[in-house]
Write a protein that holds these residues in place. Structure first.
Motif, PDB file in Angstrom:
ATOM      1  N   VAL A  39       0.853  -1.204   0.000  1.00 11.18           N
ATOM      2  CA  VAL A  39       0.000   0.000   0.000  1.00 11.18           C
ATOM      3  C   VAL A  39       0.880   1.242   0.000  1.00 11.18           C
ATOM      4  CG1 VAL A  39      -1.623   1.372   1.378  1.00 11.18           C
ATOM      5  CG2 VAL A  39      -2.012  -1.079   1.055  1.00 11.18           C
ATOM      6  N   LYS A  40       1.878   1.243   0.881  1.00  9.00           N
ATOM      7  CA  LYS A  40       2.790   2.387   0.972  1.00  9.00           C
ATOM      8  C   LYS A  40       3.510   2.606  -0.358  1.00  9.00           C
ATOM      9  CE  LYS A  40       6.345   4.306   4.020  1.00  9.00           C
ATOM     10  NZ  LYS A  40       7.222   4.060   5.193  1.00  9.00           N
ATOM     11  N   GLU A  41       3.939   1.515  -0.976  1.00 10.00           N
ATOM     12  CA  GLU A  41       4.642   1.576  -2.263  1.00 10.00           C
ATOM     13  C   GLU A  41       3.717   2.142  -3.349  1.00 10.00           C
ATOM     14  OE1 GLU A  41       6.477  -1.853  -5.049  1.00 10.00           O
ATOM     15  OE2 GLU A  41       7.067  -1.998  -2.945  1.00 10.00           O
ATOM     16  N   ASN A  42       2.458   1.678  -3.348  1.00  8.46           N
ATOM     17  CA  ASN A  42       1.477   2.130  -4.324  1.00  8.46           C
ATOM     18  C   ASN A  42       1.236   3.634  -4.228  1.00  8.46           C
ATOM     19  OD1 ASN A  42       0.627   0.296  -6.184  1.00  8.46           O
ATOM     20  ND2 ASN A  42      -1.388  -0.049  -5.308  1.00  8.46           N
ATOM     21  N   PHE A  43       1.090   4.124  -3.008  1.00  9.58           N
ATOM     22  CA  PHE A  43       0.823   5.546  -2.812  1.00  9.58           C
ATOM     23  C   PHE A  43       2.029   6.394  -3.208  1.00  9.58           C
ATOM     24  CE2 PHE A  43      -2.910   4.086  -0.670  1.00  9.58           C
ATOM     25  CZ  PHE A  43      -3.808   5.137  -0.756  1.00  9.58           C
ATOM     26  N   SER A  44       3.213   5.848  -2.996  1.00  9.94           N
ATOM     27  CA  SER A  44       4.426   6.530  -3.424  1.00  9.94           C
ATOM     28  C   SER A  44       4.448   6.651  -4.949  1.00  9.94           C
ATOM     29  CB  SER A  44       5.650   5.756  -2.927  1.00  9.94           C
ATOM     30  OG  SER A  44       6.829   6.333  -3.407  1.00  9.94           O
ATOM     31  N   VAL A  45       4.006   5.598  -5.641  1.00 12.68           N
ATOM     32  CA  VAL A  45       3.948   5.611  -7.099  1.00 12.68           C
ATOM     33  C   VAL A  45       2.922   6.637  -7.586  1.00 12.68           C
ATOM     34  CG1 VAL A  45       3.179   4.263  -9.096  1.00 12.68           C
ATOM     35  CG2 VAL A  45       4.812   3.280  -7.477  1.00 12.68           C
ATOM     36  N   ILE A  46       1.770   6.703  -6.905  1.00 15.38           N
ATOM     37  CA  ILE A  46       0.730   7.673  -7.292  1.00 15.38           C
ATOM     38  C   ILE A  46       1.264   9.098  -7.180  1.00 15.38           C
ATOM     39  CG2 ILE A  46      -1.532   8.628  -6.637  1.00 15.38           C
ATOM     40  CD1 ILE A  46      -2.256   5.688  -5.776  1.00 15.38           C
ATOM     41  N   ARG A  47       1.999   9.364  -6.129  1.00 14.84           N
ATOM     42  CA  ARG A  47       2.602  10.697  -5.984  1.00 14.84           C
ATOM     43  C   ARG A  47       3.590  10.972  -7.126  1.00 14.84           C
ATOM     44  NH1 ARG A  47       5.108  11.447  -0.413  1.00 14.84           N
ATOM     45  NH2 ARG A  47       3.419  12.844   0.189  1.00 14.84           N
ATOM     46  N   ARG A  48       4.376   9.958  -7.479  1.00 20.69           N
ATOM     47  CA  ARG A  48       5.354  10.130  -8.562  1.00 20.69           C
ATOM     48  C   ARG A  48       4.657  10.389  -9.900  1.00 20.69           C
ATOM     49  NH1 ARG A  48       9.881   5.688 -10.375  1.00 20.69           N
ATOM     50  NH2 ARG A  48      10.755   6.873 -12.107  1.00 20.69           N
ATOM     51  N   ILE A  49       3.569   9.677 -10.161  1.00 18.95           N
ATOM     52  CA  ILE A  49       2.795   9.884 -11.383  1.00 18.95           C
ATOM     53  C   ILE A  49       2.281  11.323 -11.440  1.00 18.95           C
ATOM     54  CG2 ILE A  49       0.615   9.292 -12.529  1.00 18.95           C
ATOM     55  CD1 ILE A  49       1.137   6.383 -11.587  1.00 18.95           C
ATOM     56  N   ASN A  50       1.797  11.811 -10.303  1.00 16.79           N
ATOM     57  CA  ASN A  50       1.319  13.194 -10.245  1.00 16.79           C
ATOM     58  C   ASN A  50       2.450  14.180 -10.526  1.00 16.79           C
ATOM     59  OD1 ASN A  50       0.716  15.602  -7.836  1.00 16.79           O
ATOM     60  ND2 ASN A  50      -0.719  15.312  -9.507  1.00 16.79           N
ATOM     61  N   GLU A  51       3.637  13.872 -10.050  1.00 18.29           N
ATOM     62  CA  GLU A  51       4.793  14.751 -10.284  1.00 18.29           C
ATOM     63  C   GLU A  51       5.185  14.794 -11.760  1.00 18.29           C
ATOM     64  OE1 GLU A  51       7.586  13.094  -7.545  1.00 18.29           O
ATOM     65  OE2 GLU A  51       6.785  14.197  -5.814  1.00 18.29           O
ATOM     66  N   LEU A  52       4.731  13.800 -12.538  1.00 19.03           N
ATOM     67  CA  LEU A  52       4.966  13.798 -13.984  1.00 19.03           C
ATOM     68  C   LEU A  52       4.001  14.743 -14.702  1.00 19.03           C
ATOM     69  CD1 LEU A  52       5.432   9.956 -14.628  1.00 19.03           C
ATOM     70  CD2 LEU A  52       7.218  11.704 -14.643  1.00 19.03           C
ATOM     71  N   GLY A  53       3.048  15.307 -13.943  1.00 18.05           N
ATOM     72  CA  GLY A  53       2.104  16.257 -14.528  1.00 18.05           C
ATOM     73  C   GLY A  53       0.717  15.695 -14.756  1.00 18.05           C
ATOM     74  N   ILE A  54       0.471  14.466 -14.294  1.00 18.33           N
ATOM     75  CA  ILE A  54      -0.846  13.844 -14.475  1.00 18.33           C
ATOM     76  C   ILE A  54      -1.727  14.164 -13.271  1.00 18.33           C
ATOM     77  CG2 ILE A  54      -2.080  11.650 -14.739  1.00 18.33           C
ATOM     78  CD1 ILE A  54       0.488  10.545 -16.049  1.00 18.33           C
ATOM     79  N   THR A  55      -2.901  14.713 -13.536  1.00 17.42           N
ATOM     80  CA  THR A  55      -3.871  15.009 -12.482  1.00 17.42           C
ATOM     81  C   THR A  55      -4.491  13.698 -12.011  1.00 17.42           C
ATOM     82  OG1 THR A  55      -4.341  17.116 -13.564  1.00 17.42           O
ATOM     83  CG2 THR A  55      -5.936  16.359 -11.930  1.00 17.42           C
ATOM     84  N   VAL A  56      -4.674  13.561 -10.703  1.00 20.49           N
ATOM     85  CA  VAL A  56      -5.176  12.305 -10.135  1.00 20.49           C
ATOM     86  C   VAL A  56      -6.435  12.560  -9.310  1.00 20.49           C
ATOM     87  CG1 VAL A  56      -4.669  10.390  -8.537  1.00 20.49           C
ATOM     88  CG2 VAL A  56      -2.862  11.266 -10.046  1.00 20.49           C
ATOM     89  N   LEU A  57      -7.468  11.740  -9.563  1.00 17.79           N
ATOM     90  CA  LEU A  57      -8.632  11.680  -8.682  1.00 17.79           C
ATOM     91  C   LEU A  57      -8.592  10.320  -8.018  1.00 17.79           C
ATOM     92  CD1 LEU A  57     -11.221  12.918  -7.542  1.00 17.79           C
ATOM     93  CD2 LEU A  57     -12.468  11.949  -9.482  1.00 17.79           C
ATOM     94  N   LEU A  58      -8.340  10.317  -6.721  1.00 18.77           N
ATOM     95  CA  LEU A  58      -8.068   9.101  -5.957  1.00 18.77           C
ATOM     96  C   LEU A  58      -9.259   8.783  -5.048  1.00 18.77           C
ATOM     97  CD1 LEU A  58      -6.089   6.933  -4.889  1.00 18.77           C
ATOM     98  CD2 LEU A  58      -5.089   8.706  -3.420  1.00 18.77           C
ATOM     99  N   VAL A  59      -9.871   7.631  -5.272  1.00 18.65           N
ATOM    100  CA  VAL A  59     -11.018   7.192  -4.483  1.00 18.65           C
ATOM    101  C   VAL A  59     -10.533   6.131  -3.507  1.00 18.65           C
ATOM    102  CG1 VAL A  59     -13.257   6.038  -4.590  1.00 18.65           C
ATOM    103  CG2 VAL A  59     -12.638   7.735  -6.320  1.00 18.65           C
ATOM    104  N   GLU A  60     -10.687   6.375  -2.203  1.00 17.56           N
ATOM    105  CA  GLU A  60     -10.041   5.500  -1.216  1.00 17.56           C
ATOM    106  C   GLU A  60     -10.785   5.467   0.119  1.00 17.56           C
ATOM    107  OE1 GLU A  60      -8.086   3.416   0.139  1.00 17.56           O
ATOM    108  OE2 GLU A  60      -6.850   2.856  -1.554  1.00 17.56           O
ATOM    109  N   GLN A  61     -10.530   4.363   0.859  1.00 16.90           N
ATOM    110  CA  GLN A  61     -10.965   4.279   2.257  1.00 16.90           C
ATOM    111  C   GLN A  61      -9.794   4.490   3.214  1.00 16.90           C
ATOM    112  OE1 GLN A  61     -13.901   1.216   3.507  1.00 16.90           O
ATOM    113  NE2 GLN A  61     -13.630   0.382   1.447  1.00 16.90           N
TER     114      GLN A  61
END
Length: 236
Positions: free
Chosen positions: A173-195
């Motif tokens: 989970v921690k690794e996944n969220f780190s990847v999501i942050r990195r993707i956003n840093e590439l300039g991709i807007t993210v809408l994250l649906v989570e519990q």
């Protein structure tokens, strides 16, 4: 920041019952915006409404200022929206690279597809190592990587990610969220649906809380973390 996605007074549901009632939210270009809520709060229905899998009965969804009303789902995707579904949902009998190429099905330029593959392999070296492996034989964490990578192959401007922590170990989970942050840093807007509130608010810029199909709180990640009702519901 300019608004990339705008959901305005949306009502949506199944048969004659509305799951979403008067939901409004906006996603700023370049941001990570989160939608928090427990099971049954309407989070997945919201994603379906944006993609027009469950079209709004009332209200509207705008992407980069254009109303998505009337568009079939594949046309919504072609505007620059990509979705990583809950539960990963890879194609188990196809190889890693075949799964990834399906994410670029609207692109016919071989050089562009190769460039996107190189970008995904740069983020997920393990996928490059296992390019020929059947997706169904991979671990849950590897399938999660593949699902995110496939979503990126469409070169989205907005990436919808539905419950990326579902069924994964705390380390993954921690690794996944780190990847999501990195993707956003590439300039991709993210809408994250989570519990998973802790991990989500650690990377999100702004967020909304859904409860029984309605937005009950919104604000910056810091404001939501300090909101008394949010704390009571999620932090105990």
């Amino acid at each position: 920041m300019a608004t990339l996605l705008s959901v305005e007074n949306v009502y949506s549901g199944y048969d004659k019952a509305d799951v979403l009632e008067d939901v409004s939210l906006s996603v700023a270009a370049g941001s990570i915006t989160c939608i928090l809520g427990s099971n049954g709060s309407g989070k997945s229905t919201l994603i379906r409404a944006i993609l027009r899998l469950t079209p709004p009965r009332r209200g509207r969804v705008l992407f980069d200022g254009a109303d998505l009303a009337g568009l079939p789902t594949h046309r919504v995707i072609s505007t620059g929206i990509s979705c990583i579904p809950e539960g990963r949902k890879v194609f188990p009998k196809l190889s890693v690279v075949e799964n990834l190429r399906l994410g670029a099905y609207q692109q016919s330029d071989a050089d562009k597809i190769a460039g996107r593959l190189a970008q995904v392999f740069g983020i997920f070296p393990r996928l490059k190592e296992r390019a020929a492996q059947l997706a169904g034989t991979m671990s849950g964490g590897e399938q999660a990587m593949l699902s995110i990578g496939r979503g990126m192959m469409g070169e989205p401007r907005l990436l919808l990610i539905d419950e990326p922590s579902l069924g994964l170990s705390p380390l993954l989970v921690k690794e996944n969220f780190s990847v999501i942050r990195r993707i956003n840093e590439l300039g991709i807007t993210v809408l994250l649906v989570e519990q998973n509130v802790h991990q989500t608010l650690a990377i999100a810029h702004h967020g909304y809380v859904l409860s029984q199909g309605r937005v009950v709180a919104s604000g910056t990640a810091k404001e939501l973390a300090e909101n008394a009702e949010v704390r009571a519901a999620y932090f105990g």
